[in-house]
Design an enzyme around this catalytic site. Structure first.
Site, PDB file in Angstrom:
ATOM      1  N   HIS A 160       0.771  -0.879   0.258  1.00 22.16           N
ATOM      2  CA  HIS A 160       0.364  -0.163  -0.532  1.00 22.16           C
ATOM      3  C   HIS A 160       0.598   1.179   0.424  1.00 22.16           C
ATOM      4  O   HIS A 160       2.127   1.655  -0.140  1.00 22.16           O
ATOM      5  CB  HIS A 160      -1.024  -0.268   1.200  1.00 22.16           C
ATOM      6  CG  HIS A 160      -0.646   0.551   2.268  1.00 22.16           C
ATOM      7  ND1 HIS A 160      -0.217   1.870   3.209  1.00 22.16           N
ATOM      8  CD2 HIS A 160      -0.209  -0.732   2.918  1.00 22.16           C
ATOM      9  CE1 HIS A 160      -0.243   1.437   4.371  1.00 22.16           C
ATOM     10  NE2 HIS A 160       0.428  -0.287   4.406  1.00 22.16           N
ATOM     11  N   ASP A 206       6.008   2.054   6.722  1.00 17.90           N
ATOM     12  CA  ASP A 206       4.342   1.348   6.768  1.00 17.90           C
ATOM     13  C   ASP A 206       3.814   2.189   5.704  1.00 17.90           C
ATOM     14  O   ASP A 206       2.611   3.464   6.316  1.00 17.90           O
ATOM     15  CB  ASP A 206       4.070   2.050   8.644  1.00 17.90           C
ATOM     16  CG  ASP A 206       2.201   0.889   7.964  1.00 17.90           C
ATOM     17  OD1 ASP A 206       2.005   0.210   7.351  1.00 17.90           O
ATOM     18  OD2 ASP A 206       1.502   1.246   8.937  1.00 17.90           O
ATOM     19  N   GLU A 261      -5.097   1.839   2.058  1.00 20.13           N
ATOM     20  CA  GLU A 261      -5.427   0.847   3.288  1.00 20.13           C
ATOM     21  C   GLU A 261      -5.990   1.140   4.273  1.00 20.13           C
ATOM     22  O   GLU A 261      -6.085   0.115   4.648  1.00 20.13           O
ATOM     23  CB  GLU A 261      -3.631  -0.455   2.794  1.00 20.13           C
ATOM     24  CG  GLU A 261      -3.590  -1.782   3.542  1.00 20.13           C
ATOM     25  CD  GLU A 261      -2.944  -1.575   4.788  1.00 20.13           C
ATOM     26  OE1 GLU A 261      -3.035  -2.366   5.669  1.00 20.13           O
ATOM     27  OE2 GLU A 261      -2.878  -0.746   5.567  1.00 20.13           O
ATOM     28  N   HIS A 301       3.364   3.429  13.161  1.00 25.19           N
ATOM     29  CA  HIS A 301       2.040   4.555  13.284  1.00 25.19           C
ATOM     30  C   HIS A 301       2.597   5.289  13.782  1.00 25.19           C
ATOM     31  O   HIS A 301       1.585   6.597  14.585  1.00 25.19           O
ATOM     32  CB  HIS A 301       0.703   4.312  13.370  1.00 25.19           C
ATOM     33  CG  HIS A 301      -0.291   3.292  12.752  1.00 25.19           C
ATOM     34  ND1 HIS A 301      -1.231   3.024  12.633  1.00 25.19           N
ATOM     35  CD2 HIS A 301       0.874   3.431  12.112  1.00 25.19           C
ATOM     36  CE1 HIS A 301      -1.398   2.295  11.948  1.00 25.19           C
ATOM     37  NE2 HIS A 301      -0.050   2.145  10.933  1.00 25.19           N
TER      38      HIS A 301
END
Ligand code: ZN
Length: 348
Positions: free
Chosen positions: A65, A177, A211, A322
């Site tokens: 993603h 990420d 995503e 995150h």
């Protein structure tokens, strides 16, 4: 690491992945036989079988993603302060005193993200303990209100600003990420080309959108690709830091490519797990199995598309996920790259 640095510092929140897609397109010139962008914005890049005599090849979809967690402008205040709405899951404890970038039609503006209200000097003990909600956060552009209102629109993308760094044996930055997965897809294919490695499967490298808001782009692009095998590539939790019980580490940094047996949204195909472990052993690549108790990846989207697809998740152990200081060990990154290349060469 130059490519990963570029990927990590190019903004693209769910539904606003254009810049990341343009970067990937520019970096993969000549690597694919066919490239298209689907209606939602996922980039579908096909590399045909290179082994001689491969007819009716197995279709392997790789999903990485492109989107990162971030914000959209929710409100442009009469006072010139912006309010934001998050796209993707943030922990508000990591959102104080951050520099941000506001992407407007007329160009990017730097800003500062802070909760409104009293500074520490004026707050009482109770107020100091409170963690602000995302609705409490303000973006201060340091400009007169009229200028802000003229330039910023509801829906403009806001991302945290953070440089990419190499720290010890790790890479650190924001949105590793899932830009590490974009990097892995590109680098594993580059490696196969450089080594003249033949593959009998047809590789559909899909750089997916949205995503972080529910695996949306992977599901729709899998309907288009109709793969025989789907491999979601993503980061996974690595909580091997002091204060965390051993059974809750999920993965260990430096211990190799993570094979996600299951997560909150999918159970990996056991035959693909066996294939990955066999290939890893044959090529002396370190792997570790892991289970992610909550959260999902694009694998779940692929697995549920059409009449269902055999699917599995290859993961990169990532500390401080995150946050803007996501950390991946270079050995794990290289193990994932080598494993993906060896796996693709092995698919019959
Ligand atoms: Zn992810």
């Amino acid at each position: 690491m130059e490519l990963l640095a570029k990927l990590s510092t190019t903004p693209g929140v769910p539904g606003r992945e254009d810049r990341v897609r343009d970067l990937i397109l520019a970096e993969t010139d000549g690597l694919f036989d066919e490239v298209s962008t689907d209606p939602m914005g996922s980039l579908i890049a096909v590399r045909r079988a290179t082994a001689p005599g491969a007819t009716d090849p197995t279709r392997v979809m790789l999903a990485a993603h492109m989107d990162q967690i971030g914000f959209l402008v929710r409100h442009v205040g009469s006072d010139g302060f912006l309010r934001v709405h998050n796209v993707g899951g943030f922990d508000p404890r990591n959102l104080f005193a951050r520099l941000v970038n506001v992407a407007t039609e007329g160009g990017d503006l730097p800003g500062v993200l802070n909760p409104g209200g009293k500074p520490v000097h004026l707050a009482n003990a109770e107020e100091r303990k409170k963690v602000p909600e995302i609705t409490d956060l303000l973006v201060d552009l340091g400009l007169p209100a009229e200028q802000v209102q003229a330039q910023v629109k509801i829906g403009d993308m806001v991302t945290l600003a953070q440089p990419f760094s190499l720290v010890g044996n790790t890479a650190v930055g924001q949105c590793l990420d899932n830009r590490v997965a974009c990097w892995l897809v590109i680098e594993s294919l580059r490696q196969m080309v450089a080594a003249s490695t033949l593959h009998t499967c047809e590789i559909h490298a899909v750089f997916t959108v949205q995503e972080e808001v529910g695996l949306r782009g992977a599901l729709t692009s899998a309907h288009t690709v109709r793969p025989d095998i789907g491999i979601g590539i993503d980061t996974t939790l690595c909580v091997d830091t002091p204060g965390s019980p051993e059974d809750q580490r999920c993965t260990q940094q430096g211990a190799g490519a993570a094979l996600t047996v299951m997560d909150g949204a999918s159970i990996g195909d056991p035959r693909l797990l066996a294939d990955f472990e066999r290939v890893a052993q044959a090529h002396d690549i370190k792997t570790q199995r892991s289970i992610l108790r909550a959260g999902g990846t694009d694998t779940a989207g692929i697995q549920r598309a059409g009449g269902g697809t055999r699917a599995f998740t290859l993961s990169v152990p990532t500390r401080y996920i995150h946050t803007v200081t996501e950390m991946v060990h270079l050995d794990d990154l290289h193990a994932c790259r080598d494993l993906l290349a060896a796996f693709l060469a092995d698919v019959k």
